[in-house]
Scaffold this motif. Structure first.
Motif, mmCIF file in Angstrom:
data_model
loop_
_atom_site.group_PDB
_atom_site.id
_atom_site.type_symbol
_atom_site.label_atom_id
_atom_site.label_comp_id
_atom_site.label_asym_id
_atom_site.label_seq_id
_atom_site.Cartn_x
_atom_site.Cartn_y
_atom_site.Cartn_z
ATOM 1 N N LEU B 246 0.826 -1.115 -0.105
ATOM 2 C CA LEU B 246 -0.030 0.087 -0.016
ATOM 3 C C LEU B 246 0.815 1.130 -0.106
ATOM 4 O O LEU B 246 0.544 2.289 -0.609
ATOM 5 N N PHE B 247 1.871 1.131 0.897
ATOM 6 C CA PHE B 247 2.956 2.278 0.803
ATOM 7 C C PHE B 247 3.309 2.745 -0.412
ATOM 8 O O PHE B 247 3.390 3.772 -0.727
ATOM 9 N N ASN B 248 3.733 1.630 -1.132
ATOM 10 C CA ASN B 248 4.340 1.797 -2.739
ATOM 11 C C ASN B 248 3.105 2.220 -3.472
ATOM 12 O O ASN B 248 3.500 3.244 -4.217
ATOM 13 N N ALA B 249 1.955 1.909 -3.425
ATOM 14 C CA ALA B 249 0.941 2.550 -4.203
ATOM 15 C C ALA B 249 0.648 4.011 -3.829
ATOM 16 O O ALA B 249 0.335 4.732 -4.600
ATOM 17 N N ILE B 250 0.696 4.376 -2.571
ATOM 18 C CA ILE B 250 0.201 5.518 -2.247
ATOM 19 C C ILE B 250 1.356 6.762 -2.411
ATOM 20 O O ILE B 250 1.261 7.687 -2.827
ATOM 21 N N PHE B 251 2.612 6.161 -2.116
ATOM 22 C CA PHE B 251 3.663 7.074 -2.044
ATOM 23 C C PHE B 251 4.479 7.227 -3.751
ATOM 24 O O PHE B 251 5.106 8.235 -3.829
ATOM 25 N N THR B 252 4.531 6.057 -4.260
ATOM 26 C CA THR B 252 5.489 5.821 -5.391
ATOM 27 C C THR B 252 4.315 6.168 -6.685
ATOM 28 O O THR B 252 4.677 6.951 -7.488
ATOM 29 N N GLU B 253 3.192 5.521 -6.420
ATOM 30 C CA GLU B 253 2.277 5.627 -7.767
ATOM 31 C C GLU B 253 1.110 6.816 -7.209
ATOM 32 O O GLU B 253 0.455 7.060 -8.196
ATOM 33 N N LYS B 254 1.407 7.395 -6.121
ATOM 34 C CA LYS B 254 0.367 8.597 -6.010
ATOM 35 C C LYS B 254 -1.138 8.256 -5.879
ATOM 36 O O LYS B 254 -2.053 9.037 -6.621
ATOM 37 N N LYS B 255 -1.614 7.109 -5.336
ATOM 38 C CA LYS B 255 -2.867 6.697 -5.566
ATOM 39 C C LYS B 255 -3.582 7.386 -4.310
ATOM 40 O O LYS B 255 -3.048 7.436 -3.192
ATOM 41 N N PRO B 256 -4.699 7.518 -4.430
ATOM 42 C CA PRO B 256 -5.657 8.243 -3.295
ATOM 43 C C PRO B 256 -6.159 7.178 -2.323
ATOM 44 O O PRO B 256 -7.209 7.210 -1.682
ATOM 45 N N PHE B 257 -5.217 6.301 -1.724
ATOM 46 C CA PHE B 257 -5.645 5.312 -0.727
ATOM 47 C C PHE B 257 -5.129 5.861 0.656
ATOM 48 O O PHE B 257 -4.193 6.440 0.985
ATOM 49 N N GLU B 258 -6.000 5.439 1.746
ATOM 50 C CA GLU B 258 -5.631 5.608 3.024
ATOM 51 C C GLU B 258 -5.494 4.245 3.746
ATOM 52 O O GLU B 258 -6.548 3.697 3.804
ATOM 53 N N ILE B 259 -4.768 4.281 4.541
ATOM 54 C CA ILE B 259 -4.410 2.873 5.386
ATOM 55 C C ILE B 259 -4.966 3.168 6.847
ATOM 56 O O ILE B 259 -5.007 4.335 7.573
ATOM 57 N N ILE B 260 -6.018 2.243 7.260
ATOM 58 C CA ILE B 260 -6.242 2.253 8.663
ATOM 59 C C ILE B 260 -5.199 1.257 9.368
ATOM 60 O O ILE B 260 -5.315 0.026 9.166
ATOM 61 N N TRP B 261 -4.770 1.669 10.568
ATOM 62 C CA TRP B 261 -3.862 0.698 11.150
ATOM 63 C C TRP B 261 -4.619 0.145 12.329
ATOM 64 O O TRP B 261 -3.992 -0.857 12.975
ATOM 65 N N ASP B 262 -5.897 0.386 12.663
ATOM 66 C CA ASP B 262 -6.743 -0.197 13.799
ATOM 67 C C ASP B 262 -6.672 -1.781 13.281
ATOM 68 O O ASP B 262 -7.168 -2.276 12.335
ATOM 69 N N GLY B 263 -6.268 -2.640 14.242
ATOM 70 C CA GLY B 263 -6.337 -4.018 14.401
ATOM 71 C C GLY B 263 -5.338 -4.624 13.262
ATOM 72 O O GLY B 263 -5.703 -5.526 12.765
ATOM 73 N N GLN B 264 -4.197 -3.832 12.946
ATOM 74 C CA GLN B 264 -3.377 -4.784 12.000
ATOM 75 C C GLN B 264 -2.689 -5.935 12.604
ATOM 76 O O GLN B 264 -2.700 -5.937 13.997
ATOM 77 N N VAL B 265 -2.784 -7.113 11.868
ATOM 78 C CA VAL B 265 -2.199 -8.041 12.241
ATOM 79 C C VAL B 265 -0.542 -8.342 11.560
ATOM 80 O O VAL B 265 -0.438 -8.230 10.630
ATOM 81 N N TRP B 266 0.101 -8.202 12.504
ATOM 82 C CA TRP B 266 1.681 -8.324 12.224
ATOM 83 C C TRP B 266 2.175 -9.601 12.118
ATOM 84 O O TRP B 266 2.004 -10.325 12.821
ATOM 85 N N ASP B 267 3.377 -9.783 11.534
ATOM 86 C CA ASP B 267 3.974 -10.971 11.088
ATOM 87 C C ASP B 267 5.432 -10.681 11.083
ATOM 88 O O ASP B 267 5.821 -9.646 10.689
#
Lengths: 419, 359
Positions: B246-267
């Motif tokens: 998502l980071f790549n899409a938002i910052f490199t490809e400038k897409k209008p996406f927003e990330i919600i970190w609530d409830g992130q499941v990390w690994d």
């Protein structure tokens, strides 16, 4: 032998009976012919027959416990399966758990047990790790102290089944059955039943695709057969071009066309047939699978049909018409029966390809458009349950052979023409 | 005829001899490093592979795969291991080690942090296991297309399941992992009790019942590159995805996406070595190089996955820091994927999930 009586066998120049020397020459020819096909025969044996036999065998093979816990497996096989086994079995298992854990083979036992008894993977690996750390020889008390499940008859009845060198449990799982605690065969709980419905769905979808292919391919092949060579060659190229194009490219183009924000929906919205919020879901479901597969398999129907139709002389139809038959009657009684071998060949090609199709349903099938082959691939690649994958594959193979047999009884396999 | 056969035979022998001679020589020079492809593999190539080749001259072939242990197991069982190093998830690192298809790695060879802290103390807890060395912390989060929600925006995990307040299709991974956890969180189960509840039959029923409420609105994805694409195509309005993609899409490809970190499941992602891999010495040397403080920090220039070494955090660029799964404001409601739960229950839950999907 030099003296020949009248009426005796005819001799050749060397004095050997002609019959014998003929047979010899023929045998030599046969051997030479066999020598020529031998590489192909060996190739088929190694790349086709052997892997299939191996696959079918993997569906019943059950080596894990006997291989990695050999002594315990032997004791379990001798045990009558009532209640809990003797203390010696516990002790032997504790010992072999510690040993297998040290040698890093216990994970395989854990994986195998987990197929039968969900949640037991960590039970086995944890027990192994704990027993391995003991300074003294592990005993029954050590094992039982680790987890109460080691004192439950359920665990042991599963272990006894796993100690046998062969198992039916993969094939049972493949038809949504399982063993219960007493070793009787029962249905899986309803929330886990999946494969029987999938087999039926795969069968039904393959039949539907075959039927659609016949309907679409028949007019094209007919047109190609009656048009002058120049035009029919152009049509032929149009049929072959997609045939030569990569499968992935064709499947992706269907995604572009059919997705909800895709070309087709855009056109429908633009022309006002549907509203912008009423876009139709045409892909990532069964519709997508059927459309894309019909397109991909169509050439396999067109080509045999065309090659059969090409050989039908137009004079038959003219003769039928000149004898007073209506065009429809002439078609049904004269033309159509002659194309049946082509339909048969095309249908069996398309059906057998469709029933094992994997990549297209995986890409465009979404939730409801998955076929049995997707689950075989899943168990091969993701869950690593190769035994279940082999059992599913074995059932699919048996199903195809059975259908082939039925087809042979109904239509006759000799009555099939590929060109 | 005979002569022709002879020449063909000679040519075949010569060719195979050449191939044989070239094979081991090539293998001795190059390492085959296998990872997940796309933006993630690119970050590894830039941060690890290129500097390593520049330093030692050892060529690194990068191969892509889709995760799982199937290919490793096939290579080990066939006795023909062509991969040197594989990037796997924690559950696979532990399972592969238990099954004996991975080489144990001695962690004492890993370089200490620049300030002298031993590697064992520098790595985050549980990021070094018997057969693996951790590299990054990644996370499954969900994101939405901001242009679809001009007024109220989704903010918490429950919004993912609320199709009335936030209409539109959802993109979710075709796997029970993370989805079942989210379903329980959205149903009001506190983070720390999620796996406890999921461990009971009633908990599983409850999770599936919650998933039932959005079943008809979900489009399922399988490869990590899919969800940003589905969001970009407008095929879905909200999708779960790996945060780095998502980071790549938002910052490199400038897409209008927003990330919600609530409830992130990390690994975690970790390096493992298939049992019987060739060229162990060079492979271990590469492991040492790629998991030193500087290299792990460098990787964050290319993708927003968190380094597993504490000494790498200060070196991460300031503009990337807020997008790390481990950034304090993102980490408030974070759940670690319980590999042991999934190791135990994946067989049964996968089956149940597949049956649920097909109905």
């Amino acid at each position: 032998m030099a003296q020949v009586e009248a009426g005796g066998p005819m001799l050749d120049a060397a004095g050997v009976p002609l019959k014998v020397s003929l047979a010899r020459a023929e045998r030599r020819n046969r051997m030479r012919a066999l020598g020529l096909v031998l590489p192909l025969l060996a190739f088929i044996l190694i790349t086709f027959v052997y892997p299939i036999a191996l696959m079918v065998f993997r569906g019943v093979d059950n080596p894990t416990v006997s291989e990695f816990l050999p002594e315990t497996a032997e004791m379990l096989r001798a045990w009558d399966g009532e209640g809990l086994p003797e203390d010696a079995v516990f002790a032997s298992m504790a010992r072999e758990f510690a040993k297998a854990s040290k040698e890093r083979t216990l994970g395989k036992v854990a994986t195998r047990l987990n197929y039968e008894l969900s949640g037991s993977r960590s039970l086995v690996t944890k027990s192994g790790r704990n027993l391995r750390r003991l300074k003294t020889e592990p005993t029954k008390a050590d094992l039982v102290a680790l987890d109460k499940r080691w004192n439950q008859p359920e665990t042991w009845s599963v272990l006894k089944r796993l100690a046998e060198p062969y198992t039916l449990s993969y094939y049972l799982a493949a038809i949504d059955k399982t063993y219960n605690v007493d070793g009787a065969i029962v249905d899986q709980p309803e929330s886990r039943q999946i494969y029987v419905a999938l087999f039926l769905r795969t069968l039904w979808v393959s039949l539907l695709i075959t039927a659609l292919c016949v309907l679409l391919a028949y007019p094209i092949a007919y047109l190609m057969a009656i048009l002058p060579t120049k035009t029919s060659n152009l049509l032929m190229i149009l049929v072959l071009l997609p045939f030569w194009t990569s499968l992935l490219v064709r499947t992706s183009s269907w995604i572009v066309l059919l997705q909800t924000e895709g070309v087709l929906n855009d056109i429908l919205v633009w022309t006002g047939i549907i509203g912008d919020d009423g876009r139709i879901q045409m892909i990532y479901n069964m519709t997508g699978t059927v459309v894309a597969m019909v397109h991909i398999l169509l050439p396999f129907m067109v080509l045999p049909l065309f090659s059969v139709m090409k050989t039908i002389s137009p004079t038959y139809m003219r003769a039928a018409k000149s004898l007073g038959a209506t065009p429809a009657r002439a078609f049904w009684t004269v033309y159509f029966p002659q194309t049946v071998p082509g339909i048969g060949a095309g249908s069996i090609l398309v059906f057998i390809l469709a029933i094992g199709y994997y990549i297209t349903p995986a890409l465009v099938g979404g939730r409801t458009g998955q076929l049995i082959s997707n689950f075989i691939a899943y168990h091969m690649q993701q869950s690593l349950n190769w035994g279940l994958a082999a059992a599913l594959g074995g059932i699919l193979l048996a199903g195809v052979l059975a259908l082939y047999w039925i087809y042979n009884r109904l239509v006759g396999i000799d009555n099939m023409k590929l060109g | 005829m005979n002569r022709m056969m002879k020449y063909t035979g000679a040519a075949v022998v010569a060719l195979s001899a050449a191939a044989y001679a070239a094979g081991p020589a090539a293998a001795a020079d190059a390492l085959t490093v296998v990872s997940w492809g796309g933006a993630y593999t690119k970050s590894q190539v830039e941060a690890y592979h290129k500097p390593y080749t520049a330093k030692t001259g050892t060529k690194i072939n990068s191969e892509d795969y889709n995760g799982g242990l199937a290919q490793v197991r096939a290579q080990v069982e066939a006795g023909n291991v062509t991969w040197n190093l594989v990037d796997v998830e924690l559950s696979d690192a532990v399972r592969g080690c238990d099954e004996g298809i991975l080489e144990p790695i001695d962690h004492s060879i890993l370089p200490a942090a620049p300030d002298g802290t031993a590697a064992a103390d520098d790595f985050l807890p549980n990021t070094l296991t018997e057969c693996s060395v951790g590299t990054i912390v990644w996370s499954t989060v969900f994101a939405f297309d901001a242009s679809k929600y001009p007024d109220a925006k989704p903010t918490e995990i429950a919004d993912l399941f609320d199709t009335e307040k936030f209409p539109g299709k959802r993109g979710l991974r075709k796997n029970p992992k993370v989805n079942l956890e989210w379903a329980l969180m959205a149903d009001g189960v506190p983070l720390e009790q999620v796996y406890e509840v999921l461990g009971t039959p009633e908990g599983v029923d409850r999770a599936f019942a919650k998933l039932d409420t959005i079943k008809d609105d979900v489009i399922w994805w399988e490869a990590g590159a899919q969800p940003p694409q589905m969001l970009a195509d407008g095929e879905v309005s909200i999708a779960s995805a790996y945060n780095g993609r998502l980071f790549n899409a938002i910052f490199t490809e400038k897409k209008p996406f927003e990330i919600i970190w609530d409830g992130q499941v990390w690994d975690l992602d970790l390096w493992v070595i298939p049992k019987g891999a060739k060229n162990m010495e060079a492979t271990l040397d590469f492991v040492k190089f790629s998991t030193d403080t500087q290299r792990l920090a460098d990787q964050s220039k290319w993708i927003s996955y968190g380094p597993v070494r504490q000494s790498s955090f200060p070196l991460v660029a300031d503009d990337v820091k807020p997008h790390m799964p481990t950034a304090p404001e993102n980490f408030k409601a974070a759940l670690q994927n319980d590999f042991e739960f999934w190791a135990d229950n994946a067989d049964e839950l996968n089956e149940r999930f597949a049956a649920w999907l097909a109905k």
